[in-house]
Design a protein around this motif. Structure first.
Motif, PDB file in Angstrom:
ATOM      1  N   GLU A 231      18.077  17.525 -24.926  1.00 20.58           N
ATOM      2  CA  GLU A 231      17.546  17.728 -23.581  1.00 20.58           C
ATOM      3  C   GLU A 231      16.211  17.003 -23.450  1.00 20.58           C
ATOM      4  N   VAL A 232      16.070  16.217 -22.376  1.00 23.40           N
ATOM      5  CA  VAL A 232      14.837  15.472 -22.113  1.00 23.40           C
ATOM      6  C   VAL A 232      14.431  15.707 -20.666  1.00 23.40           C
ATOM      7  N   THR A 233      13.153  16.025 -20.449  1.00 22.13           N
ATOM      8  CA  THR A 233      12.630  16.233 -19.093  1.00 22.13           C
ATOM      9  C   THR A 233      11.561  15.198 -18.790  1.00 22.13           C
ATOM     10  N   GLU A 234      11.687  14.558 -17.640  1.00 22.43           N
ATOM     11  CA  GLU A 234      10.714  13.582 -17.173  1.00 22.43           C
ATOM     12  C   GLU A 234      10.153  14.025 -15.825  1.00 22.43           C
ATOM     13  N   THR A 235       8.875  13.760 -15.612  1.00 15.68           N
ATOM     14  CA  THR A 235       8.238  14.007 -14.317  1.00 15.68           C
ATOM     15  C   THR A 235       8.243  12.705 -13.526  1.00 15.68           C
ATOM     16  N   PHE A 236       8.506  12.797 -12.219  1.00 16.03           N
ATOM     17  CA  PHE A 236       8.539  11.591 -11.397  1.00 16.03           C
ATOM     18  C   PHE A 236       8.156  11.938  -9.963  1.00 16.03           C
ATOM     19  N   GLY A 237       7.931  10.906  -9.171  1.00 17.69           N
ATOM     20  CA  GLY A 237       7.663  11.070  -7.755  1.00 17.69           C
ATOM     21  C   GLY A 237       8.593  10.180  -6.955  1.00 17.69           C
ATOM     22  N   ILE A 238       8.935  10.619  -5.771  1.00 18.85           N
ATOM     23  CA  ILE A 238       9.818   9.840  -4.894  1.00 18.85           C
ATOM     24  C   ILE A 238       8.938   9.018  -3.956  1.00 18.85           C
ATOM     25  N   ARG A 239       8.948   7.718  -4.160  1.00 18.23           N
ATOM     26  CA  ARG A 239       8.147   6.829  -3.313  1.00 18.23           C
ATOM     27  C   ARG A 239       8.620   5.403  -3.478  1.00 18.23           C
ATOM     28  N   THR A 240       8.425   4.602  -2.456  1.00 20.11           N
ATOM     29  CA  THR A 240       8.723   3.174  -2.525  1.00 20.11           C
ATOM     30  C   THR A 240       7.433   2.374  -2.439  1.00 20.11           C
ATOM     31  N   VAL A 241       7.460   1.185  -3.015  1.00 21.11           N
ATOM     32  CA  VAL A 241       6.339   0.248  -2.957  1.00 21.11           C
ATOM     33  C   VAL A 241       6.853  -1.082  -2.430  1.00 21.11           C
ATOM     34  N   SER A 242       6.133  -1.651  -1.469  1.00 16.58           N
ATOM     35  CA  SER A 242       6.443  -2.999  -0.995  1.00 16.58           C
ATOM     36  C   SER A 242       5.148  -3.747  -0.768  1.00 16.58           C
ATOM     37  N   CYS A 243       5.226  -5.068  -0.803  1.00 19.99           N
ATOM     38  CA  CYS A 243       4.004  -5.866  -0.694  1.00 19.99           C
ATOM     39  C   CYS A 243       4.353  -7.260  -0.187  1.00 19.99           C
ATOM     40  N   ASP A 244       3.841  -7.618   0.990  1.00 16.87           N
ATOM     41  CA  ASP A 244       4.019  -8.969   1.510  1.00 16.87           C
ATOM     42  C   ASP A 244       2.865  -9.287   2.450  1.00 16.87           C
ATOM     43  N   ALA A 245       2.740 -10.565   2.816  1.00 17.05           N
ATOM     44  CA  ALA A 245       1.602 -11.020   3.613  1.00 17.05           C
ATOM     45  C   ALA A 245       1.621 -10.466   5.031  1.00 17.05           C
ATOM     46  N   GLU A 246       2.795 -10.191   5.551  1.00 20.55           N
ATOM     47  CA  GLU A 246       2.885  -9.720   6.934  1.00 20.55           C
ATOM     48  C   GLU A 246       2.514  -8.249   7.068  1.00 20.55           C
ATOM     49  N   ASN A 247       2.989  -7.417   6.135  1.00 25.64           N
ATOM     50  CA  ASN A 247       2.788  -5.975   6.239  1.00 25.64           C
ATOM     51  C   ASN A 247       1.744  -5.424   5.283  1.00 25.64           C
ATOM     52  N   TYR A 476     -11.675 -15.489   1.022  1.00 26.93           N
ATOM     53  CA  TYR A 476     -10.580 -14.705   1.598  1.00 26.93           C
ATOM     54  C   TYR A 476     -10.094 -15.259   2.940  1.00 26.93           C
ATOM     55  N   GLU A 477     -10.995 -15.347   3.907  1.00 25.69           N
ATOM     56  CA  GLU A 477     -10.572 -15.692   5.265  1.00 25.69           C
ATOM     57  C   GLU A 477     -10.035 -17.121   5.346  1.00 25.69           C
ATOM     58  N   GLY A 478     -10.668 -18.046   4.633  1.00 24.12           N
ATOM     59  CA  GLY A 478     -10.178 -19.414   4.639  1.00 24.12           C
ATOM     60  C   GLY A 478      -8.812 -19.539   3.979  1.00 24.12           C
ATOM     61  N   ASP A 479      -8.620 -18.846   2.861  1.00 25.79           N
ATOM     62  CA  ASP A 479      -7.337 -18.930   2.152  1.00 25.79           C
ATOM     63  C   ASP A 479      -6.228 -18.203   2.892  1.00 25.79           C
ATOM     64  N   LEU A 480      -6.568 -17.150   3.618  1.00 22.32           N
ATOM     65  CA  LEU A 480      -5.549 -16.456   4.415  1.00 22.32           C
ATOM     66  C   LEU A 480      -4.965 -17.386   5.481  1.00 22.32           C
ATOM     67  N   LYS A 481      -5.793 -18.300   5.989  1.00 23.33           N
ATOM     68  CA  LYS A 481      -5.306 -19.281   6.967  1.00 23.33           C
ATOM     69  C   LYS A 481      -4.585 -20.435   6.272  1.00 23.33           C
ATOM     70  N   LYS A 482      -5.140 -20.899   5.184  1.00 25.82           N
ATOM     71  CA  LYS A 482      -4.592 -22.066   4.490  1.00 25.82           C
ATOM     72  C   LYS A 482      -3.270 -21.760   3.803  1.00 25.82           C
ATOM     73  N   TYR A 483      -3.144 -20.518   3.276  1.00 27.02           N
ATOM     74  CA  TYR A 483      -1.935 -20.108   2.545  1.00 27.02           C
ATOM     75  C   TYR A 483      -1.365 -18.857   3.213  1.00 27.02           C
ATOM     76  N   PRO A 484      -0.692 -19.002   4.343  1.00 33.66           N
ATOM     77  CA  PRO A 484      -0.287 -17.841   5.148  1.00 33.66           C
ATOM     78  C   PRO A 484       0.681 -16.893   4.451  1.00 33.66           C
ATOM     79  N   GLY A 485       1.375 -17.337   3.424  1.00 34.81           N
ATOM     80  CA  GLY A 485       2.284 -16.441   2.720  1.00 34.81           C
ATOM     81  C   GLY A 485       1.672 -15.771   1.517  1.00 34.81           C
ATOM     82  N   ARG A 486       0.406 -16.079   1.224  1.00 35.41           N
ATOM     83  CA  ARG A 486      -0.242 -15.556   0.025  1.00 35.41           C
ATOM     84  C   ARG A 486      -0.738 -14.127   0.242  1.00 35.41           C
TER      85      ARG A 486
END
Length: 794
Positions: A231-247, A476-486
């Motif tokens: 028998e093995v017991t693990e603790t966990f949480g229910i959550r999702t992670v996402s990361c992109d330039a738009e959101n 930051y601000e210059g690169d956000l414009k220069k590399y819009p997907g970063r």
């Protein structure tokens, strides 16, 4: 499966010595060593000497273990560990920050006494850029399993969706058979399912009315897997992670701005010793300061820290290593990384996988290899290992933008010849740190905007899920414009930039977070972030005597400084103006230099006896204007500039200082005050918790205060501490210059404060801690209620 605490009954010695000393793990052998000018670790390690160490434990193995699978887990041994069972070599592991399992069944003599011996090597100095500690500094556990069992780290839990809440559970078994699974929250059943395993059983479990995990609501579940009699017991949480330039960075679909702090692995005056209470205390204090994330700089964090982050709702960016194949110090891990990275990263991810707090992996820090084609390809290989094991969490590395360019020009480059000729020569990250200390934070940030810096980072950033910018806020601000997907992360930043960061991040989701260097002060890299005066640091050359970096928004004891108050305001966590004062009496005095501090102000107006002296009062507020009053008399009004810091130069008068935040029309929004301590002085001995468990830790604050408990920072003395019903594990103050260290029963105070860390005896009903300076005396009693909850000892 039976789990045994394997931390008691050890003995240890230096490899070159014959005499043994008894010890209960975890143990840091380095924290008690001499600190001398001859130490090759030098400023990196706090001038501690390095040695090799041997640990031994003799334990009885029952006869019925003959039919079991027995494994030892070492969560952390620094470093180049070798494990022997009854004289036979069972395992070796070079990296000092990664846990490892040792299968020991074939070495054991059942029905007899057995001996485990561990060698930890730390004599080859320098091998670290900070205080590493040495020895078996994290816990050891024994697992005893049936022949038919669930594999260690064999239960992996991943959230698939949150509406409805569905989690994928994979259970790896030693052989085929039925696996039964149950999910509970706070003792109430949420799901129960069964599946057949062919070596792995895979479940998609729907959890009705799920309580999601987030930093604001860190709800946790338990998942129990049963396979035969195992028998093995693990603790966990229910959550999702996402990361992109738009959101931006999102948890459960909602944007979260990472308000992060970089932290090292040591626990201040405890050294590298990893105690559950110390790890949780660090995370709790950082969260109270306003941080919702930490970066484990620059090595994988402990299991205890992950448990604390899960419970408290603090996000973790777990980091692999400080170097790749180019050395930063002569004996660091660079020679091992190319051969061991796959095994190391696999073990780090297996440790982290079920923890909802872990949201990102960092594969390196300020590695100049990120400016080379070979290094970029090496990153891709490491990232591929991460993604194969864990497709959901983003992967980054902290890139020192200006240093990449300097390295390409030949500055700060490590060679063995340089290291042999001058072990203290600054190379790599140390070169950059030294340059920043000399030229200032603004110079380093401005230089990061050079076109050459962009050329030397664009390749590695294109390979990353998240681009880690060390000290690159002006890009930051210059690169956000220069590399819009970063997607950009301030993976290491100066405290003074927090307000500016928040303003940019609010407008640009692609800027996902900021990790200040550093959240809490740490040992080693002595003086790199310290502003000290002669009364506490007789020299500013960072020689022996210096022990900590002085670089935290919380000091070495966990006290929030003025910069911590500024951080809460900058992050928009309070509308009440915060007040801090540069130590009166030293207002315009010269202090030791550092780019990692913008203020040494402290939240105190108790500078008793200094009426009439110059005072620099700092008020932190996002209001359009602030007025300052001393004893009801207006000192002045100031409008807000680019930052959240209002500076008033005035004269100190005991009593009350008040800051009033005003709107654009001069209408009061809020106010705050600090009051001067009374004339009576007492020595306060106050535990952070009034009760503990047998074997548990007590953090006891030692303070000069008035009768009401207000700290008096100008009071100073040498305190002698005694303990009944427990053991004094560490004693010290927060001063970065400390000749005594933390392993005696005496300590100086620093701005009126010190701390004792005590472990309660298992059979004690109370722990009594007494402190005296020969003039004043204080005492406290901490009730002991039962023994510390944990596994049975063997």
């Amino acid at each position: 499966m039976k789990v045994f605490d394997f931390n008691r009954g050890w003995k240890w010695r230096r490899a070159e010595d014959a005499a043994w000393s008894d010890v209960t793990l975890p143990h840091d052998a380095m924290i008690g060593e001499k600190r001398t000018a001859e130490s090759d670790g030098g400023t990196n390690t706090g001038w501690f000497e390095g040695h090799d160490y041997v640990y031994e434990k003799t334990f009885f193995v029952p006869s019925d273990f003959a039919d079991k699978v027995v494994t030892l887990e070492f969560e952390g041994v620094y470093r180049n560990a070798e494990v022997y069972i009854n004289g036979e070599k069972a395992m070796s592991r070079p990296y000092g920050y990664i846990g490892f399992f040792v299968p020991v069944s074939r070495f054991l003599r059942c029905g007899e006494e057995n001996t485990v011996r561990v060698t930890a090597r730390n004599a080859d100095q320098p091998n670290s850029r900070w205080y590493s500690g040495a020895g078996i500094y994290r816990p050891v556990t024994m697992f005893v399993q049936e022949r038919r069992h669930i594999l260690l780290n064999g239960v992996r839990i991943r959230t698939l969706t949150i509406d409805p809440a569905v989690v994928e559970v994979r259970v790896r078994t030693s052989e085929p058979g039925e696996v039964r699974l149950s999910v509970e929250r706070e003792g109430v059943s949420a799901a129960s399912v069964t599946a057949e395993s062919d070596g792995e059983a895979v479940f998609a479990v729907e959890v009705p009315h799920a309580a999601l995990w987030s930093p604001e609501e860190p709800n946790l579940y338990t998942c129990t897997a049963r396979f035969g009699g195992d028998e093995v017991t693990e603790t966990f949480g229910i959550r999702t992670v996402s990361c992109d330039a738009e959101n931006g960075f999102c948890i459960n679909g909602a944007r979260v701005i990472l308000r992060g702090a970089c932290i090292h692995h040591d626990n201040g005056i405890l050294g590298a010793r990893c105690f559950e209470e110390a790890e949780e205390r660090k995370i709790r204090l950082l969260k109270e300061t306003g941080y919702n994330a930490v970066r484990s700089a620059h090595n994988p964090c402990s299991k205890a820290m992950l448990r604390a982050c899960d419970r408290l709702g603090v996000l973790m960016m777990d980091e692999y290593v400080d170097m790749w194949y180019i050395h930063k110090t002569m004996y660091d891990y660079a020679d091992y990384v190319p051969a061991w990275y796959e095994r190391d990263i696999t073990d780090m991810i297996e440790k982290d996988f079920n923890h909802p707090s872990v949201v990102m992996y960092s594969l390196g820090n300020e590695v100049a290899e990120t400016g080379q084609a070979k290094g970029i390809e090496f990153f891709r290989k490491m990232r591929a290992v991460c993604k194969k094991l864990d497709p959901d969490r983003p992967v980054t590395a902290g890139v020192n933008i200006f240093f990449n360019y300097l390295h390409a020009l030949g500055f700060g480059v490590y060679t063995d010849k340089k290291a042999r000729e001058n072990p203290q020569k600054k190379v790599g990250s140390e070169f950059f740190n030294d340059l920043a200390g000399r030229l200032g934070a603004n110079f380093m940030k401005i230089m990061a905007k050079l076109p050459g810096c962009d050329r030397k980072t664009r390749g590695c950033y294109a390979a990353m899920d998240v681009a880690g910018y060390n000290y690159g806020i002006l890009r930051y601000e210059g690169d956000l414009k220069k590399y819009p997907g970063r997607v950009i992360l301030g993976s290491e930043t100066f405290c003074s930039d927090a307000c500016r960061f928040m303003e940019i991040a609010k407008k640009h989701p692609a800027l996902i977070g900021d990790f200040v260097w550093a959240g809490m002060d740490y040992l080693g890299e002595v003086g790199v972030g310290a502003w000290e005066y002669k009364e506490y640091a007789p020299d500013f050359r960072h020689g022996p005597g210096w022990i900590s970096a002085g670089s935290g928004r919380l000091d070495l004891l966990g006290n929030p400084l003025g910069e911590a108050a500024y951080t809460r305001v900058a992050f928009g966590l309070t509308d009440v103006p915060q007040i801090a004062v540069v130590p009166v009496g030293n207002t315009d005095e010269k202090h030791s230099p550092s780019a990692w501090k913008f203020s040494n102000a402290r939240p105190s107006w108790s500078w008793n006896g200094l009426d009439g002296k110059k005072a620099r009062v700092e008020v932190y507020s996002r209001a359009p204007a602030v007025e300052l009053y001393i004893n009801g008399k207006r000192v002045g009004r100031k409008k807000r500039g680019k930052n959240c810091c209002f500076v008033f130069r005035t004269t100190y008068r005991g009593g009350e200082v008040t800051a009033v935040a005003l709107d654009e029309n001069g209408k009061e929004l809020s106010r705050n005050s600090l009051r001067t301590a009374g004339e009576e002085t007492v020595l306060s001995v106050a535990p952070e918790r009034e009760t503990t468990e047998g074997g548990g830790l007590c953090f006891v604050r030692l303070r000069y205060t008035d009768a009401a408990g207000t700290v008096k920072p100008l009071e100073r003395g040498v305190l002698k501490v005694s303990v009944a019903g427990g053991e004094l594990l560490a004693l010290g103050c927060a001063c970065p210059y400390n000749e005594r260290g933390y392993m005696t029963d005496e300590t100086d105070t620093y701005y009126g404060e010190a701390m004792a860390v005590v472990r309660a005896s298992a059979d004690a009903s109370a722990v009594i801690v007494t402190a005296t300076d020969g003039r004043l005396r204080g005492e406290t009693e901490i009730k002991v209620r039962g023994n510390k909850q944990g596994y049975e000892c063997i």
